[in-house]
Write a protein that holds these residues in place. Sequence first.
Motif, PDB file in Angstrom:
ATOM      1  N   GLU A 191      50.245  47.335  49.739  1.00  0.00           N
ATOM      2  CA  GLU A 191      50.715  46.218  50.541  1.00  0.00           C
ATOM      3  C   GLU A 191      51.679  45.372  49.728  1.00  0.00           C
ATOM      4  OE1 GLU A 191      47.810  42.989  51.199  1.00  0.00           O
ATOM      5  OE2 GLU A 191      46.348  44.236  50.102  1.00  0.00           O
ATOM      6  N   SER A 192      52.564  44.691  50.416  1.00  0.00           N
ATOM      7  CA  SER A 192      53.393  43.661  49.819  1.00  0.00           C
ATOM      8  C   SER A 192      52.772  42.318  50.153  1.00  0.00           C
ATOM      9  CB  SER A 192      54.826  43.749  50.340  1.00  0.00           C
ATOM     10  OG  SER A 192      55.471  44.903  49.821  1.00  0.00           O
ATOM     11  N   VAL A 193      52.713  41.436  49.165  1.00  0.00           N
ATOM     12  CA  VAL A 193      51.951  40.201  49.300  1.00  0.00           C
ATOM     13  C   VAL A 193      52.886  39.000  49.167  1.00  0.00           C
ATOM     14  CG1 VAL A 193      50.043  38.832  48.391  1.00  0.00           C
ATOM     15  CG2 VAL A 193      49.940  41.344  48.293  1.00  0.00           C
ATOM     16  N   GLU A 194      52.773  38.065  50.103  1.00  0.00           N
ATOM     17  CA  GLU A 194      53.505  36.806  50.027  1.00  0.00           C
ATOM     18  C   GLU A 194      52.515  35.688  49.709  1.00  0.00           C
ATOM     19  OE1 GLU A 194      55.557  36.256  53.702  1.00  0.00           O
ATOM     20  OE2 GLU A 194      56.950  37.925  53.346  1.00  0.00           O
ATOM     21  N   VAL A 195      52.767  34.986  48.601  1.00  0.00           N
ATOM     22  CA  VAL A 195      51.878  33.912  48.159  1.00  0.00           C
ATOM     23  C   VAL A 195      52.561  32.582  48.451  1.00  0.00           C
ATOM     24  CG1 VAL A 195      50.588  32.938  46.241  1.00  0.00           C
ATOM     25  CG2 VAL A 195      50.966  35.411  46.356  1.00  0.00           C
ATOM     26  N   ASP A 196      52.048  31.876  49.449  1.00  0.00           N
ATOM     27  CA  ASP A 196      52.647  30.607  49.862  1.00  0.00           C
ATOM     28  C   ASP A 196      51.662  29.448  49.747  1.00  0.00           C
ATOM     29  OD1 ASP A 196      50.937  31.316  51.874  1.00  0.00           O
ATOM     30  OD2 ASP A 196      52.412  31.186  53.501  1.00  0.00           O
ATOM     31  N   VAL A 197      50.643  29.607  48.902  1.00  0.00           N
ATOM     32  CA  VAL A 197      49.622  28.572  48.697  1.00  0.00           C
ATOM     33  C   VAL A 197      49.867  27.916  47.341  1.00  0.00           C
ATOM     34  CG1 VAL A 197      47.166  28.075  48.528  1.00  0.00           C
ATOM     35  CG2 VAL A 197      47.969  29.894  50.064  1.00  0.00           C
ATOM     36  N   GLU A 198      50.154  26.643  47.331  1.00  0.00           N
ATOM     37  CA  GLU A 198      50.457  25.953  46.089  1.00  0.00           C
ATOM     38  C   GLU A 198      49.244  25.962  45.160  1.00  0.00           C
ATOM     39  OE1 GLU A 198      52.272  21.691  44.496  1.00  0.00           O
ATOM     40  OE2 GLU A 198      52.283  22.185  46.639  1.00  0.00           O
ATOM     41  N   GLY A 199      49.487  26.261  43.891  1.00  0.00           N
ATOM     42  CA  GLY A 199      48.431  26.243  42.890  1.00  0.00           C
ATOM     43  C   GLY A 199      47.519  27.451  42.906  1.00  0.00           C
ATOM     44  N   LEU A 200      47.832  28.475  43.685  1.00  0.00           N
ATOM     45  CA  LEU A 200      46.939  29.629  43.807  1.00  0.00           C
ATOM     46  C   LEU A 200      47.080  30.558  42.605  1.00  0.00           C
ATOM     47  CD1 LEU A 200      44.952  31.061  45.797  1.00  0.00           C
ATOM     48  CD2 LEU A 200      46.892  32.469  46.477  1.00  0.00           C
ATOM     49  N   THR A 201      45.948  31.088  42.148  1.00  0.00           N
ATOM     50  CA  THR A 201      45.928  32.141  41.139  1.00  0.00           C
ATOM     51  C   THR A 201      45.506  33.446  41.795  1.00  0.00           C
ATOM     52  OG1 THR A 201      45.437  30.662  39.287  1.00  0.00           O
ATOM     53  CG2 THR A 201      44.820  32.960  39.029  1.00  0.00           C
ATOM     54  N   LEU A 202      46.334  34.473  41.621  1.00  0.00           N
ATOM     55  CA  LEU A 202      46.028  35.816  42.104  1.00  0.00           C
ATOM     56  C   LEU A 202      45.676  36.641  40.877  1.00  0.00           C
ATOM     57  CD1 LEU A 202      46.068  37.603  44.664  1.00  0.00           C
ATOM     58  CD2 LEU A 202      48.460  38.143  44.121  1.00  0.00           C
ATOM     59  N   ARG A 203      44.401  37.026  40.747  1.00  0.00           N
ATOM     60  CA  ARG A 203      43.903  37.560  39.486  1.00  0.00           C
ATOM     61  C   ARG A 203      43.113  38.846  39.694  1.00  0.00           C
ATOM     62  NH1 ARG A 203      40.372  33.378  36.685  1.00  0.00           N
ATOM     63  NH2 ARG A 203      42.395  32.525  36.020  1.00  0.00           N
ATOM     64  N   GLY A 204      43.468  39.888  38.936  1.00  0.00           N
ATOM     65  CA  GLY A 204      42.652  41.084  38.898  1.00  0.00           C
ATOM     66  C   GLY A 204      41.412  40.858  38.066  1.00  0.00           C
ATOM     67  N   THR A 205      40.336  41.527  38.412  1.00  0.00           N
ATOM     68  CA  THR A 205      39.061  41.303  37.727  1.00  0.00           C
ATOM     69  C   THR A 205      38.849  42.246  36.554  1.00  0.00           C
ATOM     70  OG1 THR A 205      37.879  42.798  39.219  1.00  0.00           O
ATOM     71  CG2 THR A 205      38.012  40.465  39.845  1.00  0.00           C
ATOM     72  N   THR A 206      39.753  43.220  36.350  1.00  0.00           N
ATOM     73  CA  THR A 206      39.598  44.181  35.261  1.00  0.00           C
ATOM     74  C   THR A 206      40.908  44.302  34.492  1.00  0.00           C
ATOM     75  OG1 THR A 206      40.144  45.969  36.800  1.00  0.00           O
ATOM     76  CG2 THR A 206      37.808  45.530  36.419  1.00  0.00           C
ATOM     77  N   ASP A 207      40.843  45.015  33.383  1.00  0.00           N
ATOM     78  CA  ASP A 207      42.016  45.242  32.548  1.00  0.00           C
ATOM     79  C   ASP A 207      43.052  46.036  33.343  1.00  0.00           C
ATOM     80  OD1 ASP A 207      43.909  45.975  30.685  1.00  0.00           O
ATOM     81  OD2 ASP A 207      42.478  46.849  29.260  1.00  0.00           O
ATOM     82  N   PRO A 208      44.279  45.514  33.518  1.00  0.00           N
ATOM     83  CA  PRO A 208      45.272  46.220  34.339  1.00  0.00           C
ATOM     84  C   PRO A 208      45.788  47.508  33.694  1.00  0.00           C
ATOM     85  CG  PRO A 208      46.246  44.286  33.322  1.00  0.00           C
ATOM     86  CD  PRO A 208      44.778  44.210  33.044  1.00  0.00           C
ATOM     87  N   GLU A 209      45.500  47.719  32.408  1.00  0.00           N
ATOM     88  CA  GLU A 209      45.914  48.962  31.758  1.00  0.00           C
ATOM     89  C   GLU A 209      44.812  50.011  31.768  1.00  0.00           C
ATOM     90  OE1 GLU A 209      48.541  48.899  28.414  1.00  0.00           O
ATOM     91  OE2 GLU A 209      48.431  46.724  28.280  1.00  0.00           O
TER      92      GLU A 209
END
Length: 568
Positions: free
Chosen positions: A89-107
């Motif tokens: 999916e493509s994600v649009e983040v329009d919420v001020e101050g929001l953190t979009l965070r993965g819960t595991t090591d991205p590598e």
Amino acid sequence: MTVPVGETVKMGVHIDTNVLESDDGDQMLTATLTADVDVPTDSSPSDGVGEDAAVVSKNPDDGEYSSIQGAVDDVDGTTVYVEPGTYEESVEVDVEGLTLRGTTDPESGDAAIVVGQNSDTITVQSNDVTVERLNIQNPEGSPSGPDDNAGALGVNVESGNTGVSVISNVITEIGTENDDANPMAVYAQGATDQITVESNTITDLEGTDEDQGALQAVHINSQRSLGSIDEGIDGARIANNSITDLLDTRSAVAVRFNGDVSGEIVGNTISDLNTEGDIPGTNDPGGFTQVLALSEGGNSTTGPTDVTIENNDISNVETTTSGNFAPPTHLIVTESASNVSVTGNSFSADSPDVEVFVQDASETLDLTSVDQNNTFTPSVQKSGRALYPGDITLVTGGGDALQTAIDDASDGDTLAVDGSTYNAVSVDKSLDIQSIFARPTIDATADRIEVSASDVLLSGFDIDLSNGEVVYVNPGEGLVFRNNTVELSRSSPHGIRIDDAGTAETVVSNNEFTLSSSERDDPQAILFSDGSNYTVTNNILDGGTKGQAILVSTQGSETKEFDIERLC
């Protein structure tokens, strides 16, 4: 007690043995600690500051989300946690101050992977957004054509959104499956102050196969002259990233500050940038690789100012591609840039092409200080407003200067030749002779160019044989003749004649042979006589009505072996 998703806490268990009725010292006691990780139906998980958060999962429990966009649209708080899995999916983040965070090591093999479905994988449309610990991909993108300069992006920070952070992500496979993409891992434009791109792994970006656009891993782009944007970009921070494996046909750039941008480029490790430079349908080399670029282009009205470039490690630039129209450059500073500090960096020249460590059109850098306060391998030499590797010979001025440099050189030397006009030469040593910045002309209108040594490279010249003879090579063993234009002689039919090539590979590639005179209609661009193992690729013969592009002499008894990929 609430533990934020992705974080840990140490807990102990206290057991009061005074309540036990038995005196048996061998009695075993067992304590069980149970944690309910499901979200109650009447509540939501909380983040570290007690605000409401959202959890995205491939196997969502009650109260969780199956899509990142769904969580972003619905969250009433500061954090969206993305659990492992692949989210197309493509994600649009329009919420001020929001953190979009993965819960595991991205590598890791258990990463939260976001695969874009249009030109942007993640689009930031609000202030103070953080994108963190995700594996971000966009192999296809959605370019309108090779002239679409933003056809495949990892993270796109739209104009006017400040305080955005892109931290500890893996951004990879951008544009790798679309030959029309001009990929960028992170793009921020127009009044996006305090943009931070830090501790990311940016790798495997692949650009177009045309002479258009550019691949840019990180592009901070002030377009101050646009009607709706009246501010530059202040406080950009590009720090501690690993940027590797970038490939484009026209231009590969690791970090570009364009226009009215201030900030710092610090602590990055950058390697393996390559530009192919072979423009389809022509012999013209079209590529240029720039590792760090401070530029004024597009809709900008000035160059960057107040920029710190510190503690970066740059190596392996243009090591797998060669012969582009401009040399690979580690740091290029535009004319209108000012107040640029360059200290503590490590620059390593590893390309078969002539490299430029620093090119300063602003005339504001103290190049002596830059030399003293950075590490260069090999050591540098200064010429004009540029720093070059010290192990090359710069040839300038035209006339007999190239022949003088050849006479003074030793086997194995590299001669970098400027765009002047030089007289015909005789090469009797094993040398690399290359153009730098602009094509020099070798005027052999009344003479011939002769190569009488093995292992000679001649690349990037305009060779005028119109009233002369030929480029004559004997022995031809180990010759590389590439990216040249040759105006054929009116009196001699051959462009280049190669005798006695031996067994080492002889390469004739990406040259254009032309015959503009009507006095001959039988040009022979390339003549091979005696030898074997020739490689002939991407050459063009233009002129004459019944010419022979390649003529193979039957002299001798050796078998000629040819690899002819393309001839027009």
